[in-house]
Scaffold this active site. Structure first.
Site, short mmCIF file in Angstrom:
data_model
loop_
_atom_site.label_atom_id
_atom_site.label_comp_id
_atom_site.label_asym_id
_atom_site.label_seq_id
_atom_site.Cartn_x
_atom_site.Cartn_y
_atom_site.Cartn_z
N SER A 68 57.82 59.75 86.19
CA SER A 68 58.39 61.11 86.34
C SER A 68 59.71 61.06 87.11
O SER A 68 60.66 61.75 86.75
CB SER A 68 57.39 62.06 87.00
OG SER A 68 57.03 61.61 88.27
N ASP B 108 60.53 57.79 95.37
CA ASP B 108 60.62 57.42 93.95
C ASP B 108 61.99 57.78 93.37
O ASP B 108 62.61 56.99 92.68
CB ASP B 108 59.53 58.13 93.14
CG ASP B 108 58.15 57.86 93.70
OD1 ASP B 108 58.01 56.96 94.55
OD2 ASP B 108 57.21 58.56 93.29
C1 GLA Z 1 54.15 58.89 95.20
C2 GLA Z 1 55.19 59.87 95.74
C3 GLA Z 1 56.12 59.20 96.76
C4 GLA Z 1 55.32 58.46 97.83
C5 GLA Z 1 54.26 57.59 97.18
C6 GLA Z 1 53.35 56.96 98.20
O1 GLA Z 1 54.77 57.89 94.44
O2 GLA Z 1 55.97 60.41 94.69
O3 GLA Z 1 56.97 60.15 97.35
O4 GLA Z 1 54.78 59.33 98.76
O5 GLA Z 1 53.44 58.29 96.27
O6 GLA Z 1 54.06 56.10 99.00
#
Ligand code: GLA
Length: 380
Positions: A124, A168
């Site tokens: 995403s 991310d």
């Molecule tokens: C998901 C979220 C991130 C982070 C990770 C855990 O990927 O989108 O922002 O919090 O989990 O580290």
């Protein structure tokens, strides 16, 4: 993928589109620390999403997803939110760009990707980032890269119901070939660390487990952390995030918060420190320490933060048995992948054992991804 996208664009819209690309991510260490103002240590990978895009002179967005084999058209006003989940990401990016004063006109797009969905590799974020980046360029908005990452993050918050941190989208936008990036999520400071662990391989094992309630469980973890930080703040006003606190300060409020919130906070405080320890170890090429920290993170994510599952714990234990240097659940958790740092000479044996024993126990083999650390969002 490239030719397929360009051909489809031509068939649908009768002209050529401009190609953009953005990537999924791995994270070596620093999990669930981003929304706690701590450090993360991700890198973009060679699995991504590619989009052909071109302004169409209308106020409508027309997008075709090759992977979902679906065409969606939507307007750019708040009330035009599409029903398809994949299209909401793109709609959200448009809206968040507009909210920041950016111009977004109607456009045509075709996209496809090879980031496995639900594997914890941030498909995403790759989708948000490729559109945030492309729309910024084709509209000449001049929005800074960090703000582009925030556009993706706000899309998750406001249009997809996940109160995620910035990791991310940051990795997807800022990724650089051969480097991991240590980001301080509180200050936004970041540093690239070349990552070429000589004699080791980095491999992901995908359990193929997808947790239905992952986003609500994720949001709950975040709330626990916020409650713990608020309790500590009463004694120590400088604490805005759990990353500002230490173990002693957490112990002071042990009786004022639930046991569950305490365990969540205990994990986070430990994890923030582990990122720094891993970066130090990397500067000494000390991969044994890096690996040991990864196992500690797994323990914390499994027992304290409780975002692991039977399949992930199984792979983690197996890694230990096979003398894999480091192994842990990666990303948000509740399924998805383990990330493993394994000596080259042990690699084949580990993968064979993982496939065989996992299949015996769970009825199917885990998928194996050999990731390469790659560039993030860009025009092709
Ligand atoms: C998901 C979220 C991130 C982070 C990770 C855990 O990927 O989108 O922002 O919090 O989990 O580290």
């Amino acid at each position: 993928m490239k030719n397929k996208i360009l051909e489809k664009f031509k068939t649908l819209f009768g002209e050529d589109g401009t190609l953009y690309m953005s990537s999924g991510r791995i994270n070596l260490i620093g999990e669930h620390t981003d929304y706690n103002g701590g450090y993360v240590f991700p890198g973009a990978i060679n699995f991504g999403i590619m989009a052909a895009i071109m302004p169409n002179g209308t106020d409508k967005v027309k997008v075709f997803s090759i992977d979902f084999d679906e065409f969606v058209e939507f307007g750019l006003q708040e009330e035009d939110k599409p029903n398809q989940q994949w299209a909401r990401y793109i709609f959200g990016v448009c809206r968040e760009t507009i909210k920041r004063g950016g111009k977004v006109g109607g456009f045509n797009a075709v996209f496809a990707g090879d980031v496995p969905l639900g594997a914890g590799l941030s498909s995403s974020a790759a989708l948000e980032s490729v559109f945030a980046y492309a729309l910024n360029e084709i509209n000449g908005n001049g929005i800074e890269k960090f703000e582009l990452a925030k556009i993706g993050q706000s899309t998750e918050h406001n249009y997809c119901g996940v109160k995620c941190g910035i990791m991310d989208q940051f990795a997807s936008i800022f990724g650089k070939e051969g480097s991991l990036i240590r980001l301080n999520c509180k200050t936004g400071e970041y540093k690239y660390f070349p990552f070429h662990p000589k004699g080791y391989k980095l491999v992901l094992l995908d359990t193929c487990v997808k947790h239905e309630l992952a986003s609500s469980a994720y949001n709950k973890r975040r709330e626990s952390c916020e409650r713990a930080a608020a309790a500590i703040k009463k004694n120590h006003p400088e604490v805005d995030f759990l990353s500002d606190a230490n173990r002693l300060w957490l112990d002071e409020v042990r009786d004022q918060i639930t046991q569950e919130d305490f365990l969540r906070a205990e994990y986070v405080i430990g994890e923030v420190q582990r990122v720094l320890d891993v970066c130090d170890a990397l500067e000494r090429d000390d991969y044994e320490t890096v690996g040991e920290m990864m196992y500690q993170t797994h323990f914390g994510l499994s027992r304290l933060y409780e975002v692991s599952c039977e399949e992930l714990d199984f792979l983690n234990k197996l890694a230990r048995k096979c003398d894999v240097t480091g192994s842990r659940v990666m990303g948000g958790g509740f399924g998805g992948c383990t990330i493993n740092l394994v000596k080259e000479e042990l690699y084949d044996g580990f993968i064979a054992a993982a496939k065989e024993q996992f299949a015996q126990r769970f009825g199917h083999e885990p998928k194996v991804y050999n990731v390469v650390i790659s560039d993030g969002a860009r025009k092709l």
